[in-house]
Write a protein that holds these residues in place. Sequence first.
Motif, PDB file in Angstrom:
ATOM      1  N   TYR A  79       0.840  -1.208   0.000  1.00 53.49           N
ATOM      2  CA  TYR A  79       0.000   0.000   0.000  1.00 53.49           C
ATOM      3  C   TYR A  79       0.874   1.257   0.000  1.00 53.49           C
ATOM      4  CZ  TYR A  79      -3.588   3.369   1.441  1.00 53.49           C
ATOM      5  OH  TYR A  79      -4.440   4.438   1.489  1.00 53.49           O
ATOM      6  N   LEU A  80       1.845   1.282   0.910  1.00 56.02           N
ATOM      7  CA  LEU A  80       2.683   2.475   1.055  1.00 56.02           C
ATOM      8  C   LEU A  80       3.450   2.778  -0.231  1.00 56.02           C
ATOM      9  CD1 LEU A  80       3.991   1.857   4.699  1.00 56.02           C
ATOM     10  CD2 LEU A  80       2.273   3.534   3.956  1.00 56.02           C
ATOM     11  N   ASN A  81       4.028   1.742  -0.840  1.00 55.04           N
ATOM     12  CA  ASN A  81       4.805   1.987  -2.057  1.00 55.04           C
ATOM     13  C   ASN A  81       3.922   2.332  -3.249  1.00 55.04           C
ATOM     14  OD1 ASN A  81       7.369   1.752  -0.908  1.00 55.04           O
ATOM     15  ND2 ASN A  81       7.263  -0.491  -1.003  1.00 55.04           N
ATOM     16  N   THR A  82       2.645   1.984  -3.165  1.00 58.06           N
ATOM     17  CA  THR A  82       1.722   2.387  -4.231  1.00 58.06           C
ATOM     18  C   THR A  82       1.386   3.871  -4.113  1.00 58.06           C
ATOM     19  OG1 THR A  82       0.781   0.168  -4.271  1.00 58.06           O
ATOM     20  CG2 THR A  82      -0.529   1.912  -5.290  1.00 58.06           C
ATOM     21  N   TYR A  83       1.196   4.363  -2.891  1.00 61.28           N
ATOM     22  CA  TYR A  83       0.697   5.736  -2.732  1.00 61.28           C
ATOM     23  C   TYR A  83       1.760   6.771  -2.386  1.00 61.28           C
ATOM     24  CZ  TYR A  83      -3.811   3.627  -3.332  1.00 61.28           C
ATOM     25  OH  TYR A  83      -4.867   2.950  -3.878  1.00 61.28           O
ATOM     26  N   LEU A  84       2.941   6.339  -1.955  1.00 62.27           N
ATOM     27  CA  LEU A  84       4.018   7.313  -1.691  1.00 62.27           C
ATOM     28  C   LEU A  84       4.595   7.829  -3.012  1.00 62.27           C
ATOM     29  CD1 LEU A  84       5.926   5.516   1.202  1.00 62.27           C
ATOM     30  CD2 LEU A  84       4.944   7.818   1.323  1.00 62.27           C
ATOM     31  N   PRO A  85       5.179   9.048  -3.000  1.00 60.74           N
ATOM     32  CA  PRO A  85       5.929   9.493  -4.182  1.00 60.74           C
ATOM     33  C   PRO A  85       7.049   8.489  -4.465  1.00 60.74           C
ATOM     34  CG  PRO A  85       5.847  11.222  -2.485  1.00 60.74           C
ATOM     35  CD  PRO A  85       5.259   9.995  -1.873  1.00 60.74           C
ATOM     36  N   ARG A  86       7.468   8.421  -5.723  1.00 59.75           N
ATOM     37  CA  ARG A  86       8.405   7.356  -6.090  1.00 59.75           C
ATOM     38  C   ARG A  86       9.819   7.559  -5.570  1.00 59.75           C
ATOM     39  NH1 ARG A  86       7.971   4.952 -11.803  1.00 59.75           N
ATOM     40  NH2 ARG A  86       8.486   7.046 -12.524  1.00 59.75           N
ATOM     41  N   ASP A  87      10.105   8.748  -5.030  1.00 58.74           N
ATOM     42  CA  ASP A  87      11.432   8.952  -4.438  1.00 58.74           C
ATOM     43  C   ASP A  87      11.447   8.624  -2.941  1.00 58.74           C
ATOM     44  OD1 ASP A  87       9.871  11.144  -3.933  1.00 58.74           O
ATOM     45  OD2 ASP A  87      11.178  12.599  -4.925  1.00 58.74           O
ATOM     46  N   ILE A  88      10.360   8.054  -2.438  1.00 62.02           N
ATOM     47  CA  ILE A  88      10.333   7.533  -1.062  1.00 62.02           C
ATOM     48  C   ILE A  88       9.846   6.088  -1.156  1.00 62.02           C
ATOM     49  CG2 ILE A  88       9.367   7.763   1.263  1.00 62.02           C
ATOM     50  CD1 ILE A  88       8.784  10.692   0.674  1.00 62.02           C
ATOM     51  N   VAL A  89      10.659   5.146  -0.681  1.00 62.73           N
ATOM     52  CA  VAL A  89      10.327   3.725  -0.798  1.00 62.73           C
ATOM     53  C   VAL A  89      10.399   3.082   0.587  1.00 62.73           C
ATOM     54  CG1 VAL A  89      11.056   1.484  -1.733  1.00 62.73           C
ATOM     55  CG2 VAL A  89      11.178   3.537  -3.166  1.00 62.73           C
ATOM     56  N   VAL A  90       9.340   2.367   0.966  1.00 57.20           N
ATOM     57  CA  VAL A  90       9.357   1.610   2.219  1.00 57.20           C
ATOM     58  C   VAL A  90       9.914   0.228   1.904  1.00 57.20           C
ATOM     59  CG1 VAL A  90       7.970   0.624   4.071  1.00 57.20           C
ATOM     60  CG2 VAL A  90       7.497   2.938   3.235  1.00 57.20           C
ATOM     61  N   LYS A  91      11.102  -0.077   2.454  1.00 60.17           N
ATOM     62  CA  LYS A  91      11.770  -1.336   2.119  1.00 60.17           C
ATOM     63  C   LYS A  91      11.239  -2.494   2.944  1.00 60.17           C
ATOM     64  CE  LYS A  91      16.318  -0.851   1.160  1.00 60.17           C
ATOM     65  NZ  LYS A  91      17.716  -0.349   1.285  1.00 60.17           N
ATOM     66  N   SER A  92      10.861  -2.222   4.191  1.00 59.02           N
ATOM     67  CA  SER A  92      10.307  -3.308   4.999  1.00 59.02           C
ATOM     68  C   SER A  92       9.364  -2.754   6.059  1.00 59.02           C
ATOM     69  CB  SER A  92      11.431  -4.130   5.654  1.00 59.02           C
ATOM     70  OG  SER A  92      12.083  -3.351   6.633  1.00 59.02           O
ATOM     71  N   VAL A  93       8.434  -3.601   6.476  1.00 64.99           N
ATOM     72  CA  VAL A  93       7.451  -3.284   7.517  1.00 64.99           C
ATOM     73  C   VAL A  93       7.407  -4.489   8.439  1.00 64.99           C
ATOM     74  CG1 VAL A  93       5.030  -2.726   8.000  1.00 64.99           C
ATOM     75  CG2 VAL A  93       6.064  -1.945   5.854  1.00 64.99           C
ATOM     76  N   GLU A  94       7.561  -4.278   9.753  1.00 60.16           N
ATOM     77  CA  GLU A  94       7.464  -5.434  10.653  1.00 60.16           C
ATOM     78  C   GLU A  94       6.877  -5.030  12.010  1.00 60.16           C
ATOM     79  OE1 GLU A  94      11.088  -7.098  12.397  1.00 60.16           O
ATOM     80  OE2 GLU A  94      12.257  -5.421  11.597  1.00 60.16           O
ATOM     81  N   ASP A  95       6.217  -6.007  12.653  1.00 61.78           N
ATOM     82  CA  ASP A  95       5.735  -5.803  14.010  1.00 61.78           C
ATOM     83  C   ASP A  95       6.904  -5.913  14.971  1.00 61.78           C
ATOM     84  OD1 ASP A  95       2.630  -5.722  14.394  1.00 61.78           O
ATOM     85  OD2 ASP A  95       2.970  -7.118  12.734  1.00 61.78           O
TER      86      ASP A  95
END
Lengths: 245, 245
Positions: A79-95
């Motif tokens: 979701y985040l990488n779909t809606y963030l601008p392309r010069d900001i990338v979320v590489k990982s998400v964890e609990d």
Amino acid sequence: MRNIKIVVEYDGGRYSGWQRLKDSDNTIQGKLERVISEMVGAETEITGSGRTDAGVHARNQVANFKTKSDMDVLEMRSYLNTYLPRDIVVKSVEDVGERYHSRYNAVSKKYSYYIWNGDVPSAFNRKYSYYVEKPLNLDDMRSAASKFVGTHDFLGFSSLKKSKKSTVRTISELSVHLDGDMVRIDFVGDGFLYNMVRIITGSLLEIGLGEKDISHIDKVFSSNIRASAGITVPAQGLFLEQVYY
Amino acid sequence: MRNIKIVVEYDGGRYSGWQRLKDSDNTIQGKLERVISEMVGAETEITGSGRTDAGVHARNQVANFKTKSDMDVLEMRSYLNTYLPRDIVVKSVEDVGERYHSRYNAVSKKYSYYIWNGDVPSAFNRKYSYYVEKPLNLDDMRSAASKFVGTHDFLGFSSLKKSKKSTVRTISELSVHLDGDMVRIDFVGDGFLYNMVRIITGSLLEIGLGEKDISHIDKVFSSNIRASAGITVPAQGLFLEQVYY
């Protein structure tokens, strides 16, 4: 409440830095909070491992946020990488555990500063390095770099006027690397004062260019006077590479 | 008349390609000719080793021009890099024999196509690669690549409708490399038809994704029908790396 840790890569070129500003959302934190809040359906604030200044890049900035959402972590990343601008990338998400705090728990950080030292500028690296045309003496820069390693008061190598808080920091690594025409300076330390990486880089450059002698560094350490240290090199060459926990 | 050879690096992202257009000077050739003409004080045309399409990059494009100027070659390089936009860099300037022609004398060329194959896109490589999210089978791509090496009629792997000129070309190298999350495909050949590198890359991608079988390449070669080959991948991943003389 879940506690979610994210690792973020960003090209800082067109942003006013990490930290959210009141009157502008042109910050990395602002962009992330907007998209995260939409994703979880509630106003959400994030905590970063620390600020990066306007124009500074990051390969692995770390942040965390609390949420009641039950969304899967891979779904979140997508979701985040779909809606963030392309010069900001979320590489990982964890609990992570509820007590995890991306700033307080950070033990040390690695920054790199990139200097393009070719006969001509680079069409491809121009936004990710500082161009220095004259040849650099890397041996002298390496000798000078070793003077910063250890525990010192770095007030003279920062943009702070004075500070009530301690300006003593420990640098565990400061190394100078060459790959083709690109010089890279790696900094690992338990914390960095305002503009400290960029001013140390400026000081190393003066020495690499033969404009100042290595002994000059001791003078800055003993006087703690900012004005006698090197210039603050531009933000575009600076990368937050890693945060260690 | 002097005959001057230049080697040029450019980020093609914001240009309409190499070749000068009548109604627009938003081309690499157009930008170079304007600054060279100012430098030598006379309308000057340059000859490139070949065209690159809109959005395609070059690390070592070669061109030459004739001039009566007696300016020193290092002065020329410095002048050009001062007045050219920063995404076009002249890497070298040298005097060559009067019969040297950067197009006719070119023996072969090397192109590379860059594919970012990570779990998430890249904030830094996004303008210099094509992002493919699904994992690629590089062994299959390498087997398929070997089918292109040698002398073939490449009409089916080009955007040409028909051609009066020969569409037979010789590819001497087609290799697939992996560096971290970046896949790089190197092409060396005596000439490349319109969109040939990008269509062969698209065909290799279909095979790497398991969408088509390797034997499909033989069918395109035997039918010469463009429609049955892979998609034309975007320009942003394509680099003219080298021109051999």
